[in-house]
Design an enzyme around this catalytic site. Structure first.
Site, PDB file in Angstrom:
ATOM      1  N   HIS A  68      -8.351  -1.007  -8.125  1.00 43.23           N
ATOM      2  CA  HIS A  68      -8.445  -1.010  -6.663  1.00 43.23           C
ATOM      3  C   HIS A  68      -8.291   0.398  -6.125  1.00 43.23           C
ATOM      4  CE1 HIS A  68      -4.054  -0.646  -5.639  1.00 43.23           C
ATOM      5  NE2 HIS A  68      -3.866  -1.271  -6.777  1.00 43.23           N
ATOM      6  N   ASP A 185      -1.152   4.347  -8.021  1.00 40.84           N
ATOM      7  CA  ASP A 185      -1.441   2.913  -7.936  1.00 40.84           C
ATOM      8  C   ASP A 185      -2.481   2.738  -6.829  1.00 40.84           C
ATOM      9  OD1 ASP A 185      -1.393   0.146  -7.614  1.00 40.84           O
ATOM     10  OD2 ASP A 185       0.592   0.109  -6.711  1.00 40.84           O
ATOM     11  N   GLU A 219      -6.561  -4.950  -2.460  1.00 39.33           N
ATOM     12  CA  GLU A 219      -5.562  -5.404  -3.423  1.00 39.33           C
ATOM     13  C   GLU A 219      -4.151  -5.331  -2.861  1.00 39.33           C
ATOM     14  OE1 GLU A 219      -2.710  -5.199  -6.827  1.00 39.33           O
ATOM     15  OE2 GLU A 219      -3.047  -3.796  -5.174  1.00 39.33           O
ATOM     16  N   GLU A 220      -3.853  -4.267  -2.139  1.00 37.92           N
ATOM     17  CA  GLU A 220      -2.477  -4.067  -1.665  1.00 37.92           C
ATOM     18  C   GLU A 220      -2.057  -5.091  -0.614  1.00 37.92           C
ATOM     19  OE1 GLU A 220      -0.378  -2.401  -3.084  1.00 37.92           O
ATOM     20  OE2 GLU A 220      -1.226  -0.594  -3.980  1.00 37.92           O
ATOM     21  N   ASP A 240      -4.769  -1.373 -13.756  1.00 40.77           N
ATOM     22  CA  ASP A 240      -3.853  -1.016 -12.683  1.00 40.77           C
ATOM     23  C   ASP A 240      -2.656  -0.300 -13.295  1.00 40.77           C
ATOM     24  OD1 ASP A 240      -2.569  -0.897 -10.193  1.00 40.77           O
ATOM     25  OD2 ASP A 240      -3.181  -2.935  -9.662  1.00 40.77           O
ATOM     26  N   HIS A 320       4.973   2.533  -5.631  1.00 42.37           N
ATOM     27  CA  HIS A 320       5.082   2.324  -4.187  1.00 42.37           C
ATOM     28  C   HIS A 320       6.022   3.327  -3.525  1.00 42.37           C
ATOM     29  CE1 HIS A 320       3.239  -1.959  -3.639  1.00 42.37           C
ATOM     30  NE2 HIS A 320       2.500  -1.159  -4.388  1.00 42.37           N
TER      31      HIS A 320
END
Length: 342
Positions: A68, A185, A219-220, A240, A320
């Site tokens: 993603h 990510d 995706e997030e 990922d 994150h």
């Protein structure tokens, strides 16, 4: 594997990291991916939601490798009386991790304004609760780098609710091989897939099956691979980030294989084939269960796609937040995927 393809994966990752793309604001990165794949000689397709798919070649047992390109970010929620901006977070943003970060506000008219994301009481010289203040949406704001002090002055810049906020990735390559950046990510995974595509186009990689690559854009926020999968897909591997932390054996230098996550086990055969490939090629790898993790493969399954699924990627520390991986993690993941499809 030719080092040139590792270098390509790194340069493509760096290029992708330079393009702001919080979930819902991925138009630019989608269009640039389409152009990049056309330059390579592929015929990419772009879905209504902006996902980009390309057939690399091969025949039989169709496999989709998905990464993603959307990231965490924020949206303007309101303009405060003092001209500063309240935000609503996009995706699983950790507000503690973006305190003091430089950002861009993207207006619907195409303007970009720089700013900084701070608490409402940022200075210890002024506010007694500067350290103790809860880092919540109500206590944080975007301070624009403009001479604005009222709602009206900020509105005059064409800033309004619904504008997107992206955070500076601050990408750094260290002499020791570590890569520090926001949004590894999953732009690390996306860079790996672009390098894999180039290997196929150059004839450096012969495919043992039909292989697609898929770049998703939501995706997030939980519905990246809910659509846009090729109709004949039989297997889906989410490329990922691999989790790094307590109780996990993977680190930033490894290809990390996800045997199970918060939605349950990955497909046993797919996971086994990934492990067998890593062992056969003598790659640094780890197999772990990620208890607080959801991938595009999970979303595809819960959306009704009947595919075998798995997940693999370079280890990423502090996901994150301000993330870190290593060149060896990129190399081992690229080699694992190349071995898996050849």
């Amino acid at each position: 594997m030719d080092k040139a393809y590792l270098d390509l994966a790194l340069s493509e990752m760096k290029w992708l990291l330079s393009i702001p793309s919080p979930s819902g604001f991925t138009m630019e990165i989608s269009e640039k991916l389409v152009a990049r794949l056309k330059e390579m000689g592929f015929e990419p397709r772009q879905s209504l939601k902006g996902a980009v798919t390309a057939l690399l070649g091969g025949e039989g047992r169709p496999l989709v490798l998905a990464a993603h390109v959307d990231t965490l970010g924020a949206m303007v929620r309101a303009i405060k009386p003092n001209g500063r901006l309240k935000v609503a977070h996009v995706g699983g943003l950790n507000l503690n991790a973006v305190e003091g970060e430089n950002c861009l506000v993207h207006t619907r008219g195409g303007k970009r304004y720089t700013g900084v994301f701070q608490t409402v009481h940022p200075s210890t010289h002024v506010y007694a609760d500067a350290r103790a203040l809860e880092r919540s949406e109500e206590n944080m704001e975007v301070v624009l780098d403009e001479d604005v002090h009222t709602q009206e002055e900020t509105r005059a810049l064409s800033v309004c609710a619904g504008d997107f906020v992206s955070f500076d990735p601050r990408t750094v390559f260290t002499p020791s091989g570590y890569i520090k950046s926001r949004h590894l990510d999953d732009k690390a995974g996306a860079g790996i897939l672009l390098a894999l595509a180039r290997m196929v186009k150059d004839g450096a990689l012969a495919l043992n099956r039909k292989v697609y690559i898929l770049f998703t854009t939501y995706e997030e926020v939980g519905h990246g691979a809910a659509s846009a999968l090729p109709e004949d897909a039989q297997e889906l591997i989410s490329v990922d980030m691999g989790c790094v932390g307590e109780d996990l054996t993977g680190d930033e230098t490894m290809a990390c294989i996800c045997a199970g996550d918060s939605r349950g086990p990955s497909d046993y055969q797919v996971t086994g084939a990934l492990v067998d490939t890593a062992r056969r090629l003598n790659l640094r790898h780890a197999v772990d269960v990620y208890r607080s993790y959801v991938s595009d493969a999970d979303v595809a399954l819960t959306s009704g796609h009947e595919v075998r699924h798995g997940a693999v990627g370079p280890g990423v520390f502090a996901s994150h937040a301000y993330e870190r991986t290593h060149i060896s993690g990129i190399e081992n993941t690229l080699a694992l995927l190349a071995g898996y499809v050849s």
